[in-house]
Design a protein around this motif. Structure first.
Motif, PDB file in Angstrom:
ATOM      1  N   GLN A  17       4.679  -0.587   5.060  1.00 21.63           N
ATOM      2  CA  GLN A  17       5.979  -0.795   4.414  1.00 21.63           C
ATOM      3  C   GLN A  17       5.815  -0.943   2.906  1.00 21.63           C
ATOM      4  N   ALA A  18       4.774  -1.634   2.471  1.00 20.14           N
ATOM      5  CA  ALA A  18       4.535  -1.783   1.030  1.00 20.14           C
ATOM      6  C   ALA A  18       4.298  -0.420   0.381  1.00 20.14           C
ATOM      7  N   PHE A  19       3.544   0.452   1.070  1.00 19.09           N
ATOM      8  CA  PHE A  19       3.303   1.787   0.526  1.00 19.09           C
ATOM      9  C   PHE A  19       4.581   2.621   0.507  1.00 19.09           C
ATOM     10  N   GLN A  20       5.394   2.510   1.541  1.00 20.34           N
ATOM     11  CA  GLN A  20       6.661   3.252   1.558  1.00 20.34           C
ATOM     12  C   GLN A  20       7.569   2.788   0.424  1.00 20.34           C
ATOM     13  N   ASP A  21       7.629   1.475   0.212  1.00 20.41           N
ATOM     14  CA  ASP A  21       8.428   0.937  -0.887  1.00 20.41           C
ATOM     15  C   ASP A  21       7.889   1.406  -2.234  1.00 20.41           C
ATOM     16  N   LEU A  22       6.588   1.381  -2.376  1.00 20.68           N
ATOM     17  CA  LEU A  22       5.972   1.815  -3.629  1.00 20.68           C
ATOM     18  C   LEU A  22       6.255   3.286  -3.897  1.00 20.68           C
ATOM     19  N   LEU A  23       6.128   4.118  -2.893  1.00 16.29           N
ATOM     20  CA  LEU A  23       6.393   5.543  -3.056  1.00 16.29           C
ATOM     21  C   LEU A  23       7.858   5.783  -3.419  1.00 16.29           C
ATOM     22  N   ARG A  24       8.754   5.062  -2.784  1.00 11.13           N
ATOM     23  CA  ARG A  24      10.179   5.208  -3.081  1.00 11.13           C
ATOM     24  C   ARG A  24      10.482   4.773  -4.526  1.00 11.13           C
ATOM     25  N   ARG A  25       9.854   3.704  -4.977  1.00  7.45           N
ATOM     26  CA  ARG A  25      10.133   3.170  -6.322  1.00  7.45           C
ATOM     27  C   ARG A  25       9.455   3.968  -7.438  1.00  7.45           C
ATOM     28  N   SER A  26       8.194   4.374  -7.211  1.00  3.54           N
ATOM     29  CA  SER A  26       7.433   4.991  -8.308  1.00  3.54           C
ATOM     30  C   SER A  26       7.275   6.500  -8.160  1.00  3.54           C
ATOM     31  N   GLY A  27       7.457   7.011  -6.947  1.00  2.00           N
ATOM     32  CA  GLY A  27       7.325   8.450  -6.733  1.00  2.00           C
ATOM     33  C   GLY A  27       5.898   8.919  -6.503  1.00  2.00           C
ATOM     34  N   THR A  28       4.926   8.017  -6.622  1.00  3.69           N
ATOM     35  CA  THR A  28       3.522   8.394  -6.407  1.00  3.69           C
ATOM     36  C   THR A  28       2.719   7.191  -5.917  1.00  3.69           C
ATOM     37  N   LEU A  29       1.734   7.485  -5.120  1.00  2.00           N
ATOM     38  CA  LEU A  29       0.810   6.441  -4.667  1.00  2.00           C
ATOM     39  C   LEU A  29      -0.535   6.528  -5.387  1.00  2.00           C
ATOM     40  N   ASP A 141      -6.951  -7.091   0.624  1.00  2.00           N
ATOM     41  CA  ASP A 141      -7.050  -6.574  -0.741  1.00  2.00           C
ATOM     42  C   ASP A 141      -6.148  -5.356  -0.934  1.00  2.00           C
ATOM     43  N   ILE A 142      -6.098  -4.479   0.072  1.00  2.00           N
ATOM     44  CA  ILE A 142      -5.234  -3.298  -0.002  1.00  2.00           C
ATOM     45  C   ILE A 142      -3.778  -3.731  -0.138  1.00  2.00           C
ATOM     46  N   LEU A 143      -3.366  -4.692   0.647  1.00  2.00           N
ATOM     47  CA  LEU A 143      -1.993  -5.185   0.571  1.00  2.00           C
ATOM     48  C   LEU A 143      -1.712  -5.799  -0.797  1.00  2.00           C
ATOM     49  N   ALA A 144      -2.648  -6.575  -1.309  1.00  2.00           N
ATOM     50  CA  ALA A 144      -2.460  -7.203  -2.628  1.00  2.00           C
ATOM     51  C   ALA A 144      -2.334  -6.141  -3.725  1.00  2.00           C
ATOM     52  N   ILE A 145      -3.151  -5.106  -3.662  1.00  2.00           N
ATOM     53  CA  ILE A 145      -3.086  -4.037  -4.664  1.00  2.00           C
ATOM     54  C   ILE A 145      -1.761  -3.291  -4.552  1.00  2.00           C
ATOM     55  N   ALA A 146      -1.335  -2.997  -3.334  1.00  2.00           N
ATOM     56  CA  ALA A 146      -0.054  -2.304  -3.141  1.00  2.00           C
ATOM     57  C   ALA A 146       1.098  -3.161  -3.686  1.00  2.00           C
ATOM     58  N   ARG A 147       1.065  -4.452  -3.411  1.00  2.00           N
ATOM     59  CA  ARG A 147       2.115  -5.338  -3.911  1.00  2.00           C
ATOM     60  C   ARG A 147       2.100  -5.427  -5.427  1.00  2.00           C
ATOM     61  N   GLU A 148       0.907  -5.451  -6.013  1.00  2.00           N
ATOM     62  CA  GLU A 148       0.788  -5.493  -7.467  1.00  2.00           C
ATOM     63  C   GLU A 148       1.409  -4.234  -8.090  1.00  2.00           C
ATOM     64  N   HIS A 149       1.132  -3.098  -7.509  1.00  2.00           N
ATOM     65  CA  HIS A 149       1.715  -1.853  -8.016  1.00  2.00           C
ATOM     66  C   HIS A 149       3.226  -1.800  -7.750  1.00  2.00           C
ATOM     67  N   LEU A 150       3.659  -2.352  -6.633  1.00  2.62           N
ATOM     68  CA  LEU A 150       5.068  -2.382  -6.322  1.00  2.62           C
ATOM     69  C   LEU A 150       5.813  -3.262  -7.330  1.00  2.62           C
ATOM     70  N   ALA A 151       5.218  -4.408  -7.673  1.00  2.86           N
ATOM     71  CA  ALA A 151       5.827  -5.285  -8.682  1.00  2.86           C
ATOM     72  C   ALA A 151       5.926  -4.577 -10.022  1.00  2.86           C
ATOM     73  N   GLY A 152       4.882  -3.808 -10.359  1.00  2.18           N
ATOM     74  CA  GLY A 152       4.911  -3.041 -11.606  1.00  2.18           C
ATOM     75  C   GLY A 152       5.970  -1.957 -11.612  1.00  2.18           C
ATOM     76  N   ALA A 153       6.321  -1.446 -10.443  1.00  2.00           N
ATOM     77  CA  ALA A 153       7.362  -0.406 -10.365  1.00  2.00           C
ATOM     78  C   ALA A 153       8.732  -0.968 -10.653  1.00  2.00           C
ATOM     79  N   PHE A 154       8.901  -2.293 -10.581  1.00  2.00           N
ATOM     80  CA  PHE A 154      10.183  -2.905 -10.894  1.00  2.00           C
ATOM     81  C   PHE A 154      10.330  -3.247 -12.369  1.00  2.00           C
ATOM     82  N   GLU A 155       9.246  -3.138 -13.110  1.00  2.00           N
ATOM     83  CA  GLU A 155       9.295  -3.518 -14.535  1.00  2.00           C
ATOM     84  C   GLU A 155       9.898  -2.417 -15.369  1.00  2.00           C
TER      85      GLU A 155
END
Length: 155
Positions: A17-29, A141-155
């Protein structure tokens, strides 16, 4: 490419789910996968120091035959010169990450098997000593990295 690669799917709904959210927000993984690749290479190299697989199980000890042929690092499994440990790579695309080794003997060490009649230890069974894969810590660690990138996609 000679060597080995292991295809794993992280079967964790929270991470997916974190990866799906990240892809939706940033357009790239790709940036997240690049950071995850670096983290996984570091944890895989640490396994060589810890002498254990991703599941935390210690690797099978070296046979007396192997010990007799090994000129140095006789106290280390899967380390003679350090090539296997150091020749790990991460290949990243927009939606995939592959961690692999280009060493010709990597698959035999990862999965185990029977040596050829022409090898330095002919017709012997080599036990699997997995070094590629996800540990429980890797998953966190993978989840933490995905969440970190997801948080950055909101900035």
């Amino acid at each position: 490419m000679a060597g080995t690669r292991l295809e794993l799917t992280l079967d964790d709904r929270v991470v997916q789910q974190a990866f799906q959210d990240l892809l939706r927000r940033s357009g790239t993984l790709e940036p997240a996968l690049s950071d995850i690749g670096e983290s996984l290479i570091n944890s895989t190299r640490q396994r060589f120091e810890d002498q254990e697989g991703p599941d935390g199980e210690p690797w099978e000890p070296l046979s007396p035959t192997t010990l007799g042929l090994k000129p140095k690092n006789t106290d280390k499994i899967l380390i003679q010169e350090g090539d296997l440990k150091e020749q790990l790579s991460a290949s990243v695309t927009n939606d995939s990450l592959e961690i692999s080794s280009n060493r010709i003997y990597a698959a035999m060490q990862q999965f185990g098997g029977q040596t050829s009649p022409d090898s330095m230890i002919p017709n012997r069974t080599i036990p699997a000593r997995p070094f590629l894969g996800f540990s429980a810590t890797d998953e966190q660690d993978i989840l933490a990295i995905a969440r970190e990138h997801l948080a950055g996609a909101f900035e």
